[in-house]
Scaffold this motif. Structure first.
Motif, PDB file in Angstrom:
ATOM      1  N   ILE A  63      73.491 133.887  26.760  1.00 24.27           N
ATOM      2  CA  ILE A  63      72.065 134.417  27.056  1.00 24.27           C
ATOM      3  C   ILE A  63      71.461 135.401  26.425  1.00 24.27           C
ATOM      4  CG2 ILE A  63      70.781 134.881  29.387  1.00 24.27           C
ATOM      5  CD1 ILE A  63      71.783 131.978  29.560  1.00 24.27           C
ATOM      6  N   ASP A 121      67.842 135.654  24.534  1.00 26.87           N
ATOM      7  CA  ASP A 121      66.696 136.423  24.681  1.00 26.87           C
ATOM      8  C   ASP A 121      66.331 137.383  23.559  1.00 26.87           C
ATOM      9  OD1 ASP A 121      66.576 135.396  27.172  1.00 26.87           O
ATOM     10  OD2 ASP A 121      67.711 137.023  28.393  1.00 26.87           O
ATOM     11  N   ASP A 135      75.591 124.600  33.179  1.00 28.92           N
ATOM     12  CA  ASP A 135      74.604 125.509  32.530  1.00 28.92           C
ATOM     13  C   ASP A 135      74.759 125.837  31.152  1.00 28.92           C
ATOM     14  OD1 ASP A 135      73.350 125.777  34.900  1.00 28.92           O
ATOM     15  OD2 ASP A 135      74.682 127.429  35.779  1.00 28.92           O
ATOM     16  N   HIS A 172      71.885 125.534  28.249  1.00 28.39           N
ATOM     17  CA  HIS A 172      71.112 126.639  27.396  1.00 28.39           C
ATOM     18  C   HIS A 172      71.619 126.354  26.081  1.00 28.39           C
ATOM     19  CE1 HIS A 172      70.807 129.057  31.217  1.00 28.39           C
ATOM     20  NE2 HIS A 172      69.847 129.624  30.917  1.00 28.39           N
ATOM     21  N   LEU A 179      64.880 123.995  35.744  1.00 24.52           N
ATOM     22  CA  LEU A 179      65.340 124.993  34.837  1.00 24.52           C
ATOM     23  C   LEU A 179      64.515 125.475  33.859  1.00 24.52           C
ATOM     24  CD1 LEU A 179      69.231 124.324  34.448  1.00 24.52           C
ATOM     25  CD2 LEU A 179      68.180 126.428  35.849  1.00 24.52           C
ATOM     26  N   PHE A 180      63.908 124.323  33.051  1.00 26.85           N
ATOM     27  CA  PHE A 180      63.082 124.650  31.824  1.00 26.85           C
ATOM     28  C   PHE A 180      61.776 124.991  32.574  1.00 26.85           C
ATOM     29  CE2 PHE A 180      60.286 122.981  28.276  1.00 26.85           C
ATOM     30  CZ  PHE A 180      61.293 123.635  27.455  1.00 26.85           C
ATOM     31  N   GLN A 239      61.070 126.757  35.225  1.00 22.95           N
ATOM     32  CA  GLN A 239      61.318 128.212  35.421  1.00 22.95           C
ATOM     33  C   GLN A 239      61.219 129.141  34.421  1.00 22.95           C
ATOM     34  OE1 GLN A 239      64.775 128.758  38.046  1.00 22.95           O
ATOM     35  NE2 GLN A 239      64.670 130.860  38.086  1.00 22.95           N
ATOM     36  N   GLU A 240      62.002 128.656  33.384  1.00 22.00           N
ATOM     37  CA  GLU A 240      62.236 129.700  32.214  1.00 22.00           C
ATOM     38  C   GLU A 240      60.908 129.730  31.335  1.00 22.00           C
ATOM     39  OE1 GLU A 240      65.438 130.773  28.761  1.00 22.00           O
ATOM     40  OE2 GLU A 240      65.551 128.932  29.974  1.00 22.00           O
ATOM     41  N   TYR A 241      60.039 128.530  31.228  1.00 24.33           N
ATOM     42  CA  TYR A 241      59.101 128.648  30.201  1.00 24.33           C
ATOM     43  C   TYR A 241      57.780 127.965  30.649  1.00 24.33           C
ATOM     44  CZ  TYR A 241      63.061 128.779  26.713  1.00 24.33           C
ATOM     45  OH  TYR A 241      64.191 129.311  25.999  1.00 24.33           O
TER      46      TYR A 241
END
Length: 658
Positions: A561, A565, A588, A592, A623-624, A626-628
């Protein structure tokens, strides 16, 4: 067939003088100062030698001196001013020129003849000397080893000596031997010197250092059969020997009394005296070993147990005690060997089974540990400690239910067993029952209010209930009681992390690692805290250290992760690969890794990983999002256009929550 060998003195002398120090070499003139320095160096060297080597050196000195003449020998436990008769020592304070010790002896003879069966004056005097009477005879022996025994038998706190006297019959000394010697005279190879003035000057003497007396006595007993029993081998000798043994017995029980009063230093002093009086007292060696062990010196304890077992090879208790000492030294393997021997000699030895169980547990052999605790409990039904330790093993192998059963039994037998409450609390916590865990920790702390471990454990139970403030209070108390409690710092750091106070969390992780630098989980959690703070480089450093100490799927995943990042999808994928090798069902990690493949435009690999993640239950769309914030956000960040099928896979359907 005898297994004993006879010591070759000549070979020993050859070996002694063939070292570099004594080999021929260039002649160098040394002045008085140099000679004195050399003497001091020699003394220091001798004091550092093994006692057995020093014993041989004493014998070598006597042998060498004996080769220079025809001698008789006398051993004295102290270095007296003169070699004198008992009658002389009784009257030595008289300082009158006309005093004649021979006149005194004639008066003694006149009275003694009334009770004697012999008519010869010398024979009467020899018998008087034999029974401890005062005469003007001085005991000598023709055997230097017997003289060496006498030089060491007594006055343990003082140096002794072996006196050598030429066999010359001059005006000052007359050498005599009884015509009909008794057993003791024969055993001691006795001859008598009758000096006119009550004393003689020795022709030579060998000093016996006080610290060598006991080793020499042991050597004489072991290699030459010379001991108190063989030297004093008649009824009078038995009486003297009996008195010594009674004194040794008394000193032994004084020692035991001091030991029961927890005065280990005082106990050791009494055992020392008992062993001076009776060097073959195996029980005194055993008990002195116990005293050394209780003083925290297992090394000296083992030396005493060794000696006890040398004297009494079937001494089960000494094997058991030596096993305890090896366990205290951190050597469970040798401890087990001694417990084995104790059980071979005493098959119903419950404590030996119990402690062997502890040793097996420390070696990680839990099955054999449980077997030994079972045996101990079969022999001793009320053995609370055995139930407690068997419970600890069940807890270690992940069986909290059986652990709790054993802790219950231990507490039934011993209701004030604070450690059993503490460990039962941990078992309840492991079962997911923090409320019952807290009840047990409360009881443990009521019994033992200064138990830092119980405060720490109760803190973890409050933590698992989500009561972080009370958890931190307990960690604070644990650290107040035990400032070097690394685990309590770690747990408090976790609580601060859960509260969102990352800086205080990191401070506690720092302290935990200062105290215990090999705690992989602390590096991992500190790495997570640095990651949450956005300090990715320091996060990666901590994950590196955690993985160096203990390879773990979660640490690989989190480092992946961090690399993602940082914009390094290649290294992120390497870590996800490692994580999935260790945990192939980690949805998970598949998700990722799929996103990392998207960053590298490896569409097929991305499609496969995202599909696998979804198949394992991961909500890849959520998840996608939330992240992007959706496909558009990803494409903008990475200046990339996703294939239509992948974009559809990552886009919510109409009506789905976003």
């Amino acid at each position: 067939m005898s297994t004993e060998t006879e010591f070759d003195y000549q070979a020993y002398l050859r070996r002694l003088f063939c070292d570099a120090e004594n080999a021929p070499g260039p002649i160098i003139h040394r002045g008085p100062k140099a000679r004195q320095e050399r003497r001091e160096a020699a003394k220091a060297q001798i004091s550092q030698k093994d006692p057995s080597d020093r014993v041989w050196e004493i014998i070598r000195q006597i042998v060498e001196k004996s080769d220079q003449g025809d001698y008789i020998y006398r051993g004295e436990p102290e270095c007296y001013p003169e070699v004198s008769s008992s009658l002389y020592r009784q009257h030595k304070e008289i300082e009158v020129e006309t005093f004649n010790i021979e006149v005194v002896q004639k008066e003694i003879l006149t009275e003694a003849r009334k009770y004697a069966h012999q008519s010869d004056d010398f024979e009467i005097l020899a018998e008087l000397q034999h029974y401890g009477g005062k005469t003007n005879l001085i005991d000598f022996t023709t055997d230097y080893l017997i003289a060496l025994f006498y030089a060491c038998d007594g006055a343990a706190d003082k140096a002794g000596r072996v006196v050598l006297t030429h066999k010359l019959d001059d005006a000052d000394k007359r050498i005599r031997q009884p015509r009909n010697p008794g057993n003791r005279v024969i055993a001691q190879k006795s001859v008598f010197v009758q000096p006119n003035k009550g004393f003689i000057a020795p022709d030579a003497e060998i000093c016996i250092p006080q610290d060598l007396k006991q080793p020499i006595l042991e050597h004489l007993r072991k290699h030459h059969g010379i001991s108190t029993e063989t030297i004093y081998n008649d009824l009078h000798g038995f009486i003297r020997h009996q008195a010594i043994h009674q004194s040794a017995y008394t000193e032994f029980y004084f020692g035991l009394t001091r030991q029961n009063q927890n005065d280990q230093a005082g106990a050791i002093q009494h055992y020392d005296k008992a062993l001076e009086l009776k060097p073959d007292y195996a029980e005194a060696y055993n008990n002195r070993g116990n005293a050394h062990a209780r003083k925290g010196d297992p090394g000296r304890a083992i030396q005493d147990y060794d000696k006890a077992l040398e004297l009494k090879p079937d001494y089960a208790k000494a094997y058991y005690n030596r096993g305890l000492a090896y366990a205290r030294k951190g050597d469970p393997g040798r401890a087990i060997q001694d417990y084995d021997k104790a059980l071979e000699l005493k098959p119903d030895y419950a404590n030996a089974y119990y402690n062997r169980g502890i040793a097996y547990a420390r070696k990680g052999d839990f099955d054999r540990a449980i077997q030994d605790y079972d045996e101990a409990l079969e022999l001793k039904l009320d053995f609370a400690e055995a139930y407690y330790n068997r419970g600890n093993v069940y807890a270690s192998i992940g069986d909290p239910d059986r652990a709790i059963q054993d802790y219950d039994k231990a507490l039934e037998l011993k209701p004030d067993y604070a450690e059993a409450y503490n460990n039962r609390g941990t078992a309840y916590d492991d079962k997911g029952d923090p409320d019952r865990a807290i009840q047990d920790y409360d009881k443990a702390l009521k019994l033992k209010p200064d138990d830092a471990e119980a405060y720490n454990n109760r803190g973890t139970a409050y933590d698992s209930k989500g009561d972080l403030d009370r958890a931190i209070q307990d960690y604070d108390k644990a650290l107040e009681l035990k400032p070097d409690f690394a685990e309590a710092y770690y747990n408090r750091g976790n609580a601060y992390d859960s509260k969102g106070d990352l800086d205080r969390a990191i401070q506690d992780y720092d302290k935990a690692l200062e105290l215990k630098p090999d705690l992989a989980e602390v590096y991992y959690n500190r790495g997570s805290a640095y990651g949450d703070k956005g300090d990715l480089d320091r996060a990666i450093q901590d994950y590196d250290k955690a993985l160096e100490l203990e390879p773990d799927a979660e640490a690989y995943y989190n480092r992946g992760i961090a690399y993602g990042d940082k914009g390094d999808p290649d290294r992120a994928i390497q870590d996800y690969d490692k994580a999935l090798e260790l945990e192939p069902d980690d949805a998970d990690a598949y998700y990722h890794r799929g996103v990392a493949w998207l960053c590298l435009k490896s569409w097929e690999k991305a499609r496969a990983d995202l599909t696998s993640a979804g198949g394992m239950g991961a909500d890849v769309v959520a998840l996608f999002q939330q992240e992007y914030e959706g496909v558009a956000g990803f494409e903008q960040r990475y200046d990339s256009k996703l294939p239509a099928d992948l974009a559809a896979m990552l886009t919510p359907e109409a009506g789905d929550p976003v």
